[in-house]
Design an enzyme around this catalytic site. Structure first.
Site, PDB file in Angstrom:
ATOM      1  N   SER A 250      35.197  49.098  41.409  1.00 30.19           N
ATOM      2  CA  SER A 250      35.586  47.687  41.422  1.00 30.19           C
ATOM      3  C   SER A 250      34.688  46.782  42.273  1.00 30.19           C
ATOM      4  O   SER A 250      34.512  46.998  43.477  1.00 30.19           O
ATOM      5  CB  SER A 250      37.020  47.575  41.945  1.00 30.19           C
ATOM      6  OG  SER A 250      37.352  46.214  42.168  1.00 30.19           O
ATOM      7  N   ASN A 251      34.159  45.753  41.628  1.00 31.56           N
ATOM      8  CA  ASN A 251      33.438  44.702  42.344  1.00 31.56           C
ATOM      9  C   ASN A 251      34.406  43.865  43.170  1.00 31.56           C
ATOM     10  O   ASN A 251      34.072  43.390  44.250  1.00 31.56           O
ATOM     11  CB  ASN A 251      32.725  43.783  41.348  1.00 31.56           C
ATOM     12  CG  ASN A 251      31.643  44.513  40.581  1.00 31.56           C
ATOM     13  OD1 ASN A 251      30.752  45.108  41.180  1.00 31.56           O
ATOM     14  ND2 ASN A 251      31.723  44.494  39.259  1.00 31.56           N
TER      15      ASN A 251
END
Ligand SMILES: *Cc1c(COP(=O)(O)O)cnc(C)c1O
Length: 334
Positions: A81-82
């Site tokens: 996840s960014n």
């Protein structure tokens, strides 16, 4: 100023985006692939925690947390996840603890965004359950725990998809329209990747409120097209309500494409990998395998099918994500 614009302006924020991100004329790429002139909106260059669209969103979200006196930010997603990486960095900047909940089992090696979240000092937890909804349950549990011991938890939903995030992307739409006007270009298509749908929600709402003259071509990277579109509309409605706006979202020309997900969310697709190479070789700019590579792959496929025959200028949102280039573990295919 209209009432909604004044309310949008008055929202608490951290002001991490002091300058507009560049609007890059991708001339070599346009020449290489043919078709319209391509303009890359370089949100990947936002100068905090490796940038990307999640930083835009968290500027308002963490601004809200601070204004409410929170001392801990709790959020989650998958290890690629960014959003979680950006949340870890921005919570730290604002003096908040960050608790990050990931679905699945702890990977053997800390790579990509997960590694960065650890480096940034987030307290990471794995649910040991491949079900993504396990993250939501664990987030609630952590919030309850912190609350019970007298802390001030602030929950950001999985992947960061919330109405305030959508409002941050209304600001992005505004910024981009001003840039286009200054450059004298008027793109009639906007191409973007869609995951949790907050970005699309903001562009839908921004397009409606600001009367932008483009059609949105949204490439889903995780959900069926109808589901992504429905989420975006619901988030846009909730975001509009926060600023007292009444947009006519149904009047916006928006097409969500579900055919470019490839093997699954977080699993690279051959078309996406080709698109990443094409952009890198033409512009020395890196897209990412989870979102923007698949979005560009979708664009090139639609272009090949003649979808942009009458279009002069296309705006492509480079929403970031490059740390995923350095992670070898795939997400669970959905
Ligand atoms: C999250 C993300 C997207 C999609 O944004 P949503 O608001 O979740 O739809 C696109 N590109 C990158 C690099 C992202 O991290």
């Amino acid at each position: 100023m209209t009432e909604w614009a004044a309310k949008l302006d008055a929202l608490p924020r951290l002001s991490l985006l002091a300058q507009a991100t560049p609007l890059h004329a991708a001339e070599r790429l346009s020449a290489a692939v043919g078709g319209p002139r391509l303009w890359l909106k370089r949100d990947d260059l936002i100068p905090t925690a490796f940038g990307g669209n999640k930083v835009r969103a968290l500027d308002l979200v963490v601004g809200d947390a601070v204004s409410r006196g929170a001392d801990a930010l709790i959020t989650g997603a998958g290890p690629l996840s960014n959003h979680v990486r950006a949340a870890a960095g921005i919570a730290g900047l604002a003096g908040l603890d960050c608790i990050a909940v990931y679905w699945g089992a702890k990977p053997r090696r800390a790579e990509g965004n997960y590694r960065l979240a650890v480096t940034l000092g987030a307290q990471v937890h794995f649910t040991d359950d491949p079900d993504r909804a396990s993250v939501d349950r664990e987030i609630s549990r952590k919030a309850f725990e912190i609350d019970a011991r007298g802390g001030r938890p602030y929950v950001v939903p999985r992947g960061g998809a919330c109405p305030l995030a959508a409002l941050a992307h209304v600001l992005a739409t505004q910024e981009t329209l001003a840039q286009c006007a200054a450059l004298g270009v008027a793109p009639t298509r906007v191409v973007m990747a869609v995951g949790g749908s907050a970005t699309l929600a903001g562009w839908l709402l921004g397009t409606a409120l600001l009367g932008a003259p483009w059609r949105i071509e949204a490439i889903s990277v995780s959900r069926p097209a109808e589901e992504a579109a429905a989420r975006a509309h619901a988030l846009a409605e909730d975001a509009a309500a926060l600023i007292g706006a009444r947009p006519n979202l149904n009047a916006i020309d928006c097409r969500v494409h579900g055919a470019f997900i490839g093997p699954g969310y977080g699993v690279p697709s051959p078309e996406g990998e080709e698109a990443i190479a094409a952009v890198a070789r033409a512009e020395a700019i890196f897209l990412d395998p989870v979102y923007t590579g698949k979005a560009m792959g979708g664009y090139l496929n639609l272009l090949g099918g003649g979808a942009f025959a009458d279009v002069d200028d296309v705006l492509f949102l480079h929403t970031g994500g490059a740390p995923a280039l350095f992670a070898s573990f795939p997400e669970q295919a959905s």
